[in-house]
Design an enzyme around this catalytic site. Structure first.
Site, PDB file in Angstrom:
ATOM      1  N   HIS A   1       0.715  -1.184  -0.018  1.00  0.00           N
ATOM      2  CA  HIS A   1       0.063   0.135  -0.182  1.00  0.00           C
ATOM      3  C   HIS A   1       0.872   1.273  -0.012  1.00  0.00           C
ATOM      4  CE1 HIS A   1      -3.785   2.059   0.252  1.00  0.00           C
ATOM      5  NE2 HIS A   1      -4.199   1.179   0.856  1.00  0.00           N
TER       6      HIS A   1
ATOM      7  N   ASP B   1      -2.487   2.058  -4.071  1.00  0.00           N
ATOM      8  CA  ASP B   1      -3.543   2.311  -3.469  1.00  0.00           C
ATOM      9  C   ASP B   1      -4.545   1.231  -3.841  1.00  0.00           C
ATOM     10  OD1 ASP B   1      -2.628   4.526  -2.058  1.00  0.00           O
ATOM     11  OD2 ASP B   1      -3.268   5.909  -3.504  1.00  0.00           O
TER      12      ASP B   1
END
Length: 478
Positions: free
Chosen positions: A449, A453
């Site tokens: 992450h 995203d």
């Protein structure tokens, strides 16, 4: 001046290696590029060449487990002696001392026994087998390996140790132990384990080995005679043999391949913000296309591409549109790779290897199928080279054959994503008010992450699903 020979670092994850054996002999004069010894790492076996010239003096015995950088020998000038402090004039005395300590560890004399066979060509043995053999004073040249590619594993050493010496009575066994057949002098632990897994009563087996010893073949033959074909097919097997594995009470050190996997996975989880998306793909047309290809290839020796080969190509093509998933993080920077090299997780005895399909987006499904078969065979046979294992920019891990639908694969260090592939299962879709049966595949994308995203990761999965939904276009390379 004495030139140190050190254990090289072969790959980013290597921390220790095993001296598989010296090719050059002490006192021999070697030249630049001559092969000195073979080192066994947590992934592959590699020949180490001389980086200088001189007379060879060794400081480590075959089978020694040493850290990277340890001194294993020297190249000396004519008439020169080994440095007394174990280091060259400008070398690291600490490393020399460590190597000297390892080399000075006494090795018990080999037990004078009648050999049960020698491995053809270069001796292949696992690090744990070498350790057990060294501690017990067993000459590995007397053993026949039962591991992948004839590799000697620790069970082979234990089996050999359990056999009585010529003229010696069999060792006394516990009262509750299964007694072998009347002609069997002894049943080794590996054979006993196989018999337990196949449900064979050793008391009913007549041994055909030396001195009436019960062999693996005897147990397998007894299992075949006493069980139906269906029962035999359900017996634990892999590539036609009973898999080696841990037994109750075993203590397994986190060393070698297992240790490397442990370190890499912990480093991966501790250094990344990992998140996993699950995504179902309708692969009805893909399954039908592959079935047709399989039928066409039935009369040939080339075989048909697997579903995973289609997934690898689709995953690679999708990375063209989503390059952020084909990247790594270096010094707080996201570095997008300039080529698409897909790593394939392959289960092997004792762990997992990830050989690499280079330029996977440029290969046809057929070419990918050929390459994956070659890599899987080499991985299980222990013949992969370092070039086959380094440099993956993205990885694919498949557990569908084990009946797994969804799982959370762990990202290989150096990448930002890995795709997990589950099994194909029955699903359905509505056509008006009528349910229609479909074939569904679950994909699991774990991503870092920090670099990617959730929405871009989901878009990547949708792209992979769209490509898999057009199998003829995927097969033709469109």
């Amino acid at each position: 001046m004495a030139f140190q020979i050190v254990l090289p670092k072969l790959g980013l994850t290597m921390q220790e290696g095993v001296i598989g054996g010296w090719v050059a002999t002490p006192g021999q004069r070697v030249s630049l590029g001559d092969t000195l010894f073979r080192v066994e790492t947590d992934k592959v076996d590699v020949d180490v060449e001389a980086e200088g010239e001189g007379v060879l003096a060794t400081a480590a015995e075959a089978g020694a487990v040493l850290p990277v950088g340890a001194v294993v020998g020297w190249l000396l000038a004519e008439g020169e002696s080994v440095p007394e402090d174990g280091a060259s004039p400008d070398g690291d005395a600490g490393q020399g001392a460590a190597a000297s300590s390892a080399a000075s560890t006494p090795t018990p004399a080999a037990v004078p026994v009648t050999g049960v066979g020698t491995a053809g060509g270069r001796l292949k043995a696992s690090p744990n087998a070498r350790r057990v053999a060294a501690e017990a004073g067993v000459d590995l040249q007397t053993l026949t390996g039962t591991g992948p590619g004839g590799r000697i594993v620790s069970e082979d050493v234990e089996d050999f140790l359990a056999r009585p010496l010529p003229g010696e009575a069999p060792a006394e066994r516990p009262a509750d132990a299964v007694e072998p057949g009347a002609t069997a002098g002894f049943v080794g632990p590996v054979v006993r384990k196989l018999a337990a897994e196949l449900g064979v009563d050793l008391a009913t087996v007549t041994g055909s080995g030396i001195g009436g010893r019960i062999t693996r073949s005897d147990v397998e033959r007894a299992a075949g005679e006493g069980r139906s074909t269906a029962a035999r097919s359900a017996a634990p097997s892999r590539a036609g043999r009973t898999p080696d594995g841990p037994r109750p009470g075993d203590v397994i050190p986190l060393r070698g391949m297992r240790g490397a996997i442990a370190r890499n996975m912990m480093d991966s989880l501790h250094s990344m913000a990992q998140l996993t998306h699950g995504y179902e793909v309708d692969v009805t047309e893909l399954v039908a296309t592959r079935s047709a290809l399989k039928a066409e290839a039935a009369d040939t020796d080339r075989g048909a591409p697997s579903l995973n080969d289609f997934v690898v190509r689709a995953a690679a093509l999708a990375l063209r549109d989503h390059p952020l998933l084909n990247a790594g993080i270096v010094d707080d920077q996201i570095v997008v790779a300039d080529r698409i090299d897909v790593g394939l997780a392959v289960a092997v005895d004792g762990g997992l290897l990830v050989p690499v399909v280079r330029d996977a987006d440029r290969l046809s499904v057929t070419a990918i199928a050929e390459r994956t078969r070659e890599l899987a065979t080499a991985a299980r046979g222990g013949t992969l080279g370092l070039d086959d294992l380094e440099g993956a920019t993205f990885s694919v891990s498949t557990l569908g054959a084990y009946g797994v639908d969804f799982f959370t694969p762990v990202i290989n260090p150096g990448n930002v994503a890995i795709l997990g592939v589950g099994r194909v299962k029955d699903g359905f879709r509505w056509e008006g008010g009528t349910p229609v049966r479909t074939q569904v595949l679950t994909l699991s994308l774990t991503f870092d992450h920090r670099a990617v995203d959730g929405a871009p990761a989901a878009e990547y999965l949708r792209t992979v699903g769209r490509i898999l939904g057009r199998p003829l276009a995927l097969l033709s390379g469109i």
